[in-house]
Write an enzyme that holds these catalytic residues in place. Sequence first.
Site, mmCIF file in Angstrom:
data_model
loop_
_atom_site.group_PDB
_atom_site.id
_atom_site.type_symbol
_atom_site.label_atom_id
_atom_site.label_comp_id
_atom_site.label_asym_id
_atom_site.label_seq_id
_atom_site.Cartn_x
_atom_site.Cartn_y
_atom_site.Cartn_z
ATOM 1 N N GLU A 1 11.611 -93.016 -40.904
ATOM 2 C CA GLU A 1 12.775 -93.821 -40.530
ATOM 3 C C GLU A 1 13.621 -93.924 -41.786
ATOM 4 O O GLU A 1 13.265 -94.649 -42.717
ATOM 5 C CB GLU A 1 12.348 -95.230 -40.082
ATOM 6 C CG GLU A 1 11.382 -95.262 -38.920
ATOM 7 C CD GLU A 1 12.038 -95.019 -37.576
ATOM 8 O OE1 GLU A 1 13.235 -94.672 -37.528
ATOM 9 O OE2 GLU A 1 11.350 -95.167 -36.566
ATOM 10 N N CYS B 1 19.406 -100.511 -42.423
ATOM 11 C CA CYS B 1 19.618 -99.106 -42.049
ATOM 12 C C CYS B 1 20.536 -99.008 -40.848
ATOM 13 O O CYS B 1 21.358 -98.103 -40.765
ATOM 14 C CB CYS B 1 18.278 -98.443 -41.769
ATOM 15 S SG CYS B 1 17.293 -99.343 -40.581
#
Length: 455
Positions: A228, A262
């Site tokens: 990720e 993010c």
Amino acid sequence: MAIATINPATGETVATFTALTDAEITEKLDRADRAFLAYRRTLLVQRTRWLHNAADILERDAERLGAIITLEMGKPIKEAISEVRKCTSVCRYYADNAPEFLADQPVDTDAKFSYVAYQPLGIVLAVMPWNFPLWQVFRFAAPALMAGNVGLLKHASNVPQCALAIESILLEAGFPMGAFQTLLIGASQVADVVRDDRVKAAALTGSEHAGASLGSIAGECIKPTVLELGGSDPFIVMPSADLEKAASVAVIARLLNTGQSCIAAKRFILHETIADEFLAKLTEKFAALTIGDPKDPTTDIGPLATPTILEDIDRQVQACLAAGAKAAIGGSRLDRPGNYFAPTILTDLPPGCAAYSEEFFGPVALTFRVPNLEAAIDLANSTVFGLGASAWTMIDVEQKQAIDQLDAGAVFVNGMVKSDPRLPFGGIKKSGYGRELARQGIHEFVNIKTVWIGD
Ligand code: NAP
């Protein structure tokens, strides 16, 4: 990077920790290996009880744990406490749903009986970032432990007390010794752990560089990984959108965790007919935020987590300004101790500047004007990232176009991109691969075993 608690609001070093030696790492691996042999045989119903206990402990200690998060990485305390509460939700979600997700799946074939079984892999290493220091770990640990795996955590070097607290919570919850251990190690010590034969898989949340490094080592050893990584999520606003609502949500989407997320909306791609009105609203809302001590419950914007993050965002903003961009608000560091950067909105970004290609990991909104949705989608898709995307329009055909054509792991229409235990989370392109959360997340680190029984 030293393993230490350094208060981002003051720069004070609060505590330092010594990295584990090779012998100590071996000891932890031995313990994890022994633990797996017994843990894989525990009844799932017992594991779900332990995970429910963990949720109860997180709820009970939300304020204490929130204070550790705030101390170590500077998250405003109200957000830190809600991060802990979100961890309770992922624990309860997997405790409640793992029995169904892991149940044998009968399949009709030529066998007397055939089915798919989901079995654990063994030791899974998790390399985690500091930005959501509890949430990132619990969303890994909850499904991994339910599936019967055991976990090793290499947390970011600036959040060692969070890392140790997580291990204590899981032990107090009843998980056996060795089922989940924190390794206080530096990034350079990760490769040897990945290479150890007893480690069967790895997950990493963090930068592209770290992901590529871990992924290539795991690839050499033929071990599955979930990565990720970064993102530069677009937030597209079309003329039919509810501009007031979109602007209010945009503030949170960009500035939650002082912009260090993010899936933060990083590029605001505005239809030219509403761009001025939207920008005026956004600027007004940025100006109304309270910047201050993250321990103060009224603070909206705290310091950035480390001096390096501050230097990086400052360098990116100054480069855009030098290239001809304008700051509608902010544009510089704040003149106070700690890693503070002013909430900033950049406009008139000249093509080719960093705003078009780099991730801005701080409180900086990059704004762009486009003539139509096609141009918005082209601009949105023009980076190497593909994590999330948000599109604001009331027109059905435009919603469908955005959903179909945006290259991202998630598209949210008339809402901000967020993680939710019930929805799979992950990216495409250089934002990584694999999925966390939901049914898909628990199936990443299992042996999907085919069983065929004849007459
Ligand atoms: P980072 O430097 O990559 O650090 C993340 C973790 O990786 C830390 O534990 C770090 O340890 C470790 N690490 C660093 N280099 C490594 C290497 N070569 N091999 C193995 N491990 C290594 O990331 P960051 O800059 O602190 O975090 C922000 C980044 O994470 C952003 O790009 C953000 O978008 C991304 N992120 C992605 C998600 C997502 O779900 N997609 C969520 C949150 C953050 P040390 O601390 O010891 O260096």
